[in-house]
Design a protein around this motif. Sequence first.
Motif, short mmCIF file in Angstrom:
data_model
loop_
_atom_site.label_atom_id
_atom_site.label_comp_id
_atom_site.label_asym_id
_atom_site.label_seq_id
_atom_site.Cartn_x
_atom_site.Cartn_y
_atom_site.Cartn_z
N ILE A 155 0.89 -0.64 -0.26
CA ILE A 155 0.15 0.13 0.11
C ILE A 155 0.92 0.95 -0.07
CG2 ILE A 155 -1.78 -1.34 1.26
CD1 ILE A 155 -1.02 0.72 3.76
N ASN A 156 -0.03 2.53 -0.46
CA ASN A 156 1.25 3.22 -0.50
C ASN A 156 1.54 3.81 0.81
OD1 ASN A 156 1.57 3.83 -3.04
ND2 ASN A 156 -0.11 4.43 -4.48
N PRO A 157 0.62 4.35 1.92
CA PRO A 157 0.47 5.06 2.65
C PRO A 157 1.72 4.29 3.70
CG PRO A 157 -1.60 5.02 2.82
CD PRO A 157 -0.95 3.78 1.16
N ALA A 158 2.29 5.38 4.08
CA ALA A 158 3.99 4.45 4.86
C ALA A 158 3.78 5.29 6.65
CB ALA A 158 5.35 4.41 4.21
N VAL A 159 4.72 5.20 7.14
CA VAL A 159 4.97 5.60 8.99
C VAL A 159 6.71 5.77 8.25
CG1 VAL A 159 4.89 5.47 11.30
CG2 VAL A 159 3.05 4.36 9.50
N ALA A 160 6.94 6.78 8.06
CA ALA A 160 8.19 7.25 8.18
C ALA A 160 8.82 8.26 9.41
CB ALA A 160 9.11 8.21 7.05
N VAL A 161 9.87 7.13 10.30
CA VAL A 161 9.65 7.92 12.11
C VAL A 161 11.48 8.17 11.28
CG1 VAL A 161 10.21 7.01 14.22
CG2 VAL A 161 8.68 6.39 13.00
N PRO A 162 12.02 9.89 12.15
CA PRO A 162 13.11 10.40 12.14
C PRO A 162 13.72 9.55 13.44
CG PRO A 162 11.32 11.97 11.34
CD PRO A 162 10.98 10.90 11.83
N THR A 163 14.68 9.22 14.30
CA THR A 163 14.68 9.39 14.99
C THR A 163 15.39 9.88 15.64
OG1 THR A 163 17.36 7.80 14.44
CG2 THR A 163 15.04 6.46 14.37
N ARG A 164 16.59 10.86 15.04
CA ARG A 164 16.39 11.43 15.71
C ARG A 164 15.48 12.53 16.68
NH1 ARG A 164 21.53 14.47 13.13
NH2 ARG A 164 23.14 12.67 12.85
N ALA A 165 14.31 12.34 16.23
CA ALA A 165 12.99 13.91 17.08
C ALA A 165 12.56 12.60 17.81
CB ALA A 165 12.23 13.92 15.84
N HIS A 166 12.51 11.80 17.63
CA HIS A 166 11.04 10.55 17.98
C HIS A 166 11.83 9.70 19.76
CE1 HIS A 166 7.87 12.20 15.73
NE2 HIS A 166 8.82 12.31 14.69
N ILE A 167 12.98 9.46 19.45
CA ILE A 167 13.74 8.60 20.14
C ILE A 167 14.84 8.70 20.88
CG2 ILE A 167 15.05 6.26 20.29
CD1 ILE A 167 12.71 5.48 18.74
N THR A 168 14.50 9.04 22.52
CA THR A 168 15.54 9.99 23.34
C THR A 168 16.67 9.08 23.31
OG1 THR A 168 14.62 8.53 25.32
CG2 THR A 168 13.23 10.68 25.09
N PRO A 169 17.98 9.76 23.64
CA PRO A 169 19.18 9.31 24.74
C PRO A 169 18.51 7.90 25.02
CG PRO A 169 18.90 11.20 24.47
CD PRO A 169 17.46 10.92 24.94
N GLU A 170 17.48 8.14 26.35
CA GLU A 170 17.13 6.52 27.39
C GLU A 170 16.34 6.08 26.33
OE1 GLU A 170 18.34 10.72 28.97
OE2 GLU A 170 16.37 10.13 27.44
N ARG A 171 15.98 5.69 24.77
CA ARG A 171 15.65 5.34 24.20
C ARG A 171 13.41 4.55 24.79
NH1 ARG A 171 18.77 2.29 20.50
NH2 ARG A 171 20.97 2.11 20.73
N GLN A 172 13.56 6.10 24.93
CA GLN A 172 12.24 6.06 24.85
C GLN A 172 11.49 6.91 23.39
OE1 GLN A 172 9.94 4.91 27.32
NE2 GLN A 172 11.74 4.21 28.10
N PHE A 173 10.33 6.60 23.35
CA PHE A 173 9.85 6.76 22.34
C PHE A 173 8.78 7.94 22.33
CE2 PHE A 173 6.70 7.01 18.32
CZ PHE A 173 7.88 6.95 17.39
N GLN A 174 8.98 9.53 21.85
CA GLN A 174 8.63 10.57 21.52
C GLN A 174 7.47 10.26 20.67
OE1 GLN A 174 11.38 13.65 22.27
NE2 GLN A 174 10.67 12.62 25.31
N SER A 175 6.26 10.43 20.55
CA SER A 175 5.31 10.48 19.50
C SER A 175 4.58 11.93 19.45
CB SER A 175 4.02 9.18 19.27
OG SER A 175 3.01 8.65 18.42
N ASP A 176 4.10 11.84 17.87
CA ASP A 176 3.36 13.61 17.82
C ASP A 176 2.02 12.83 17.14
OD1 ASP A 176 3.77 13.20 15.24
OD2 ASP A 176 4.79 14.60 15.96
N ALA A 177 1.20 13.95 16.65
CA ALA A 177 0.09 13.70 16.37
C ALA A 177 0.69 12.90 14.88
CB ALA A 177 -0.63 14.62 16.35
N ALA A 178 1.25 13.94 14.22
CA ALA A 178 1.36 13.85 12.89
C ALA A 178 2.50 12.41 12.31
CB ALA A 178 2.86 14.39 11.91
N LEU A 179 2.79 11.61 13.08
CA LEU A 179 2.92 10.33 13.25
C LEU A 179 1.95 9.26 13.40
CD1 LEU A 179 6.81 9.34 15.52
CD2 LEU A 179 6.07 9.14 13.12
#
Length: 204
Positions: A155-179
């Motif tokens: 399918i054409n929709p995909a999810v692309a995650v820039p890790t610098r913006a969404h993975i903390t140094p403690e390896r926690q995921f930080q989501s946002d409305a766009a994701l």
Amino acid sequence: MSTITGEAETTDLTATLPRLEIIVASTRPGRVGRVVADWFTAEAEQHGGFDVHVTDLAELNLPLFDEPHHPALRRYTHQHTLDWSATIDAADAIVFVTPEYNHSFTAPLKNALDYLSQEWRDKPAAFVSYGGLSAGTRAVYALRPVVSMLGMMAINPAVAVPTRAHITPERQFQSDAALEASAKLVLDDLARLAPAFAGLRAAK
């Protein structure tokens, strides 16, 4: 009594939902792939349209393809292949969670794909990529023709995650409305297509 009845109803409902198999493609020590996959798995469970399952290729630990016969024949000789075949056979939709390695996807994922043939056919597939500036999108470009060759509908929709913006140094995921909106778009498409493709497979 009411609690037991409620649990039974929940189990019955789950059994009627299309089965979504989320495949974690990275196997390297120190990866963030499982962090990303866990976030998407939570989104899929919250969506409510699927019976959600996760296969982590690091845990599956398939050897390099070692079957003597072509996968299309399904004449498997090893238990690890029989188990992998049963997992994908049961799936109604697939999501690949993959990083980008040298403008492509991971070797363990290619190996896992090559193990099977008919089990992949006539199933919708989607992608969650992650990485640096490109957010793993070139891995998806490389993966799409392979998935299509195996008979899946990418399918054409995909999810692309820039890790610098969404993975903390403690390896926690930080989501946002766009994701979250991106994940919902992918899940909505898979939920819409999975029953149609299940009917197509049943008609064969």
